[in-house]
Design a protein around this motif. Structure first.
Motif, PDB file in Angstrom:
ATOM      1  N   ILE B 302      36.703  12.863 -32.870  1.00 47.61           N
ATOM      2  CA  ILE B 302      37.599  12.927 -31.706  1.00 47.61           C
ATOM      3  C   ILE B 302      37.663  14.372 -31.257  1.00 47.61           C
ATOM      4  O   ILE B 302      38.577  15.109 -31.599  1.00 47.61           O
ATOM      5  N   ALA B 368      41.956   6.938 -29.280  1.00 48.33           N
ATOM      6  CA  ALA B 368      41.949   8.406 -29.340  1.00 48.33           C
ATOM      7  C   ALA B 368      40.575   8.968 -29.014  1.00 48.33           C
ATOM      8  O   ALA B 368      40.395  10.180 -28.960  1.00 48.33           O
ATOM      9  N   GLY B 369      39.611   8.075 -28.820  1.00 49.62           N
ATOM     10  CA  GLY B 369      38.297   8.553 -28.412  1.00 49.62           C
ATOM     11  C   GLY B 369      37.226   8.436 -29.460  1.00 49.62           C
ATOM     12  O   GLY B 369      36.067   8.767 -29.208  1.00 49.62           O
ATOM     13  N   TYR B 370      37.610   7.974 -30.642  1.00 49.80           N
ATOM     14  CA  TYR B 370      36.573   7.815 -31.664  1.00 49.80           C
ATOM     15  C   TYR B 370      35.672   6.661 -31.276  1.00 49.80           C
ATOM     16  O   TYR B 370      36.129   5.544 -31.050  1.00 49.80           O
TER      17      TYR B 370
END
Lengths: 632, 632
Positions: B302, B368-370
């Motif tokens: 992330i 969260a973008g992972y």
């Protein structure tokens, strides 16, 4: 029909109507439905669809073996259930019932169906009733009864003579039972031990027509002996495709082959040499033509079913995984020594490790058309309630299943292997294709696999439903209900064993006064062994062993291979010349540990024998007597 | 600097250069880097990037507690490592080193850095050297030393007086240490037991300036007693946000709260009523403003890091999972009774079950973008070598981590919970957000979580690295190397306990002459309990208990909740009036079973106390004396 002793054991569920699906496959040609897989009682509301041809090019198949596996099906009948042992017309009828999802008839209907077709002599030969005077038959006369044309098919069991003419057609193991025609069936049962149950013998008793006449003179005795020799030869003939094996393997049974790896081959060897890899065959090694071999894949997720050739499989991405396979009966002897168990007396060598090469089962399922649900955050593949098990069928007649979540998980690493340690899979280990289920008991890694079925239920094979289960120490003779309630062994518990020194060995201490020990430790379910404690005083004090690096291809949570360990245990010089008990115990990353004693985990089958491993050795005296521990 | 006894225990790794990252977070404002999380020695080649603000709206945070947690960091120093306990300028330097991935300086360099800033009096006060005559200080004089301006910050430990003026700024737990200024630190350490290690005491000894003058008369003695009372009040003040609790909870420690569920509340209750749910707090309950609360999510997967509000989280799909949480120390008393252990004397009630509602951690990571790698057949998310752990930080200062494969697995069910049994999560159980890690020891289900970090290494918290680990029975006092080699407890082993009858209870048999028993059984890692054996003769004979249905939301391989069981054990009428030992033991679906005795699994911390549970009761005589077993 059941004896009173047996009746006491009748489970509640057996008083409900059930059927035994002896035929869970339908031949492509709809020819006579020869039984292909041993099954036991199975509810009628199965959702498994009809099968595609298991060997598309060979539907009348002389390729696979047709095995005489009576017991479980018969047991279900004996236990009060109903049996679909049906010739063609009846089978069609039963199939129709199943196909249309009806709940099936009442128990009495089932029984009456059975009675009409295979219950000859039932009234005449009530169980446990011993006629005052039974007819006696000479061996020479019995030996002529090998076909209907010859006046019927007779067999001998112990001292009894049985006319099984009407039973042959409905024998779950097929016509292989004819190998015993005119002969004693006992040598066959000594191999196919699955028959050695009270229920099978009870059912056979219904076909009894008399007793064997004892030999009257030396000539007749000699003739009988010769006949027995022929029986043994006939038996060996079943195993003509079994390969030659390494002479160092420790053979517990030759037919079928059950041989453990010698400790010497396991010490310090992360990968077991292929020829030393333990062999645990339940049945004869089959002869499979790789050019016509097909793997059938079927089930609710795969509407049409497919048959994949070896080439089809090899086109999928190749994957290698290092996996330890361990027999459920490994170390049975240790448990047996505490209290007798039933089974082969394996020491600590019914375990080996190989690097398997092949294709992922999940890839094969995908290739076969099974659609993995989209990996959304709320729906998971194993939320699919229609599929909870994956059943495997081996060409030789063996069967087993694993939970679907294991098969479909990206972390499951379930393999259909065609290579073992970089070489083509050998015949003894399942060529051309075997299943390798990492972290599970070896009994689920079905060899010579030719059919994979997605299902909402476990395999109905004897080895899934009636064997490879654990019981309470107080269950000395499991009844039907016990079998039903017991969980099939899948993932194995934590295990360890001392390989060096061997039991009874004379051991010389190191110059520093240490006892050198080596061994292995392993756990199931991908759990890593995190500690091995070793003791040279029977478990009063412990030395933490040094764990060797595990298999290099292991991922967190996917430790499929064992760990080797060694320890130098500081001991008092006062033990020289005395006997000491070396003990080892392992802990896995779930902090499961081995139980101290066998008594608390004892079970009649002697499976899951994982108590602390104890090896009594003698320490060489100050004079240096005795053999030195090999310091590899 | 280390005592000779301690030096013997020095691990090899401590002779290599290491740093202690006391500050694994950087304040958004780059203000003085107040330590936020207790850490221990950590290699320099960390790949964890700088952190975003944990509470975006509250970067100078009076929200979270800043806790006086010395021990582990100091221990690392004492054990020969180097310590980054650095004021602003120095911290910047250390950070730069870390950022540029250099291997860091030599051990001596590290020590010299430390010496310059916080090693006052080191030469004067060598460990274990006792000056012939130390200055003595009156309590009244000591109590005035509460700041630099007042002539320095002094504290009392046992009978010693310590000037910690120069240490306050670099105390890992922050300025909370000032609560003990001018007072005895001992009441605080009785709460923050993390300090009670030889290493902490050894380090503190370097700051010793003298001894406490004994009271000369009754007046001085009374003054000292009053001072001690004030110390206790100050201590309680730390816990002002702790909620009122159910009086039926069995409290083993009030500050912080450690209280087990009463057996009566657990019997026959698949879900534990929230107010009876055991409470195991390591530190005071923090006061968190839900409107400003932010959950920081960060790590290599992330790049930018994010801070999610409660509303952000609640927008994700809601998921409920029924999960049993069990303290690693559950049943410690049973182990302690065999041989003393260190820790709270939990009986069998440090375990409870709730239905947790919240969002899946894997969804949060995605949010969260992972980027979960595409679910190809050969690349798996947990093949990502850069991320192998997910670290959790609690607002109150606690920290822990779990393996990444558990967090990311579709079968892992790791939850960030905001509901407990259908109601908002209460303060005692981690409001507004706690982690719930099914199948794992409760110590990883971090309450009041405010930061989640993907990392290639475990959390550096004391509770991950120096506690909640298992040791060999022969490891009576683990040294640094032992801690390093021991695996953190994650999945728990199989466990069971008798809840009814209670120890020492007078039991009346049923009319059929049976002993009625009830209890629970549970295993870790989603493994289902498949059998519970119960004995009324100390384990000589066994009755298989009836298992109650497990949680309805369980999936195969994801049995996160316990099973209740009951048994009616047939007993001989000759036991009336006598004492009998009831024993229970469980088996899970990996056929792991509980060990028979505590001796083989004994460890100094008394964790993983899973030997057969034994309860001695008295059977009422023929006259019907004694209390009847409650037959719920």
């Amino acid at each position: 029909m059941a004896s009173s002793a047996f009746a006491r054991c009748l489970p509640r569920h057996c008083r409900r109507p059930h059927r035994v699906h002896l035929f869970n496959s339908i031949q492509h040609t709809h020819a006579f439905p020869r039984p292909r897989l041993l099954t036991t009682s199975k509810p009628v509301n199965s959702t498994v669809p009809p099968l595609p041809p298991p060997h598309a090019s060979n539907s009348s198949s002389t390729n696979g073996l047709r095995l005489p596996l009576l017991a479980a099906a018969l047991a279900a009948l004996a236990a009060g259930g109903a049996l679909w042992i049906a010739p063609r017309s009846l089978y069609t009828e039963s199939l129709a019932l199943t196909r249309h999802g009806e709940k099936g008839g009442k128990k009495d209907d089932m029984l009456s169906l059975f009675s009409k077709h295979s219950n000859k002599g039932r009234e005449e030969h009530e169980i446990n009733s011993v006629p005052a005077q039974r007819p006696r038959f000479k061996r020479s006369e019995i030996s002529t009864h090998t076909s209907k044309a010859a006046g019927g098919i007779w067999i001998i069991h112990n001292n009894g003579v049985y006319d099984i003419t009407d039973f042959v057609d409905v024998h779950p193991g097929g016509e292989r039972i004819l190998l015993a025609a005119g002969r004693s069936i006992d040598p066959f049962w000594s191999v196919f031990t699955i028959h050695q149950t009270p229920e099978t013998k009870e059912l056979l008793e219904q076909y009894r027509i008399g007793d064997v006449e004892p030999p009257r003179d030396a000539i007749e005795a000699a003739e009988n002996a010769a006949a027995e020799e022929r029986d043994r030869d006939a038996l060996k003939d079943l195993f003509k495709f079994d390969p030659k094996r390494d002479p160092e393997l420790i053979t517990h049974a030759a037919y079928p082959c059950n041989a453990e790896a010698p400790a010497r081959a396991l010490v310090d060897a992360p990968i077991t040499p292929t020829e030393k890899f333990f062999v645990r065959n339940h049945l004869p090694v089959p002869d499979i033509d790789t050019t016509t071999y097909r793997l059938a894949v079927q089930g609710p997720g795969i509407p049409d079913g497919v048959a994949l050739s070896l080439e089809d499989l090899k086109k999928l991405p190749k994957k290698t995984v290092t996996v330890t396979l361990q027999c459920a009966g490994n170390r049975r002897k240790d448990m047996h020594d505490v209290k007798p168990t039933k089974g082969l007396q394996w020491s600590q060598g019914a375990i080996s490790t190989a690097t398997w090469g092949g294709v992922l089962l999940r890839d094969v399922l995908k290739q076969a058309g099974y659609n993995t649900p989209p990996s959304t955050t709320t729906t998971l593949p194993d939320d699919d309630q229609a599929i909870s098990h994956v059943q495997f069928h081996g060409t030789e007649g063996y069967g087993a299943s694993i939970p679907f979540h294991k098969a479909i998980s990206a972390q499951g690493d379930v393999l259909l292997a065609y290579e073992m340690n970089g070489e083509p899979l050998p015949a003894d280990h399942g060529a051309p294709i075997r299943v390798v289920v990492p972290g599970y008991v070896a009994a689920r890694s079905v060899k010579w696999v030719d059919r994979i079925t997605l299902s909402d239920e476990e395999s109905w094979s004897h080895w899934q439903r009636k064997d490879y289960k654990g019981f309470s120490p107080s269950t000395e003779m499991p009844c039907e209900e016990d079998y039903e309630n017991a969980k099939s062994i899948q993932e194995l518990p934590v295990q360890s064993a001392v390989l060096l020194p061997a039991k009874g060995q004379n051991v010389t201490l190191t110059e520093q006064g240490e006892m050198v020990c080596k061994g292995y430790a392993v756990s199931g379910g991908g759990r890593e062994v995190v500690r091995v404690d070793v003791s040279a005083d029977g478990g009063r004090t412990w030395t933490t062993a040094t764990l060797k690096p595990a298999a290099t291809d292991a991922r967190p949570g996917r430790q499929w291979a064992w760990s080797h360990w060694d320890a130098k245990i500081p001991v008092s010089s006062t033990i020289k010349g005395k006997e000491v008990e070396i003990v080892c115990k392992a802990v896995d990353d779930s902090y499961n540990s081995q139980p101290e004693k066998m008594e608390g985990i004892w079970n009649m089958r002697g499976v899951l024998s994982t108590a602390w491993h104890r090896v009594t050795v003698k320490v060489a005296g100050a004079e240096g007597e005795g053999k030195e521990v090999e310091g590899r």
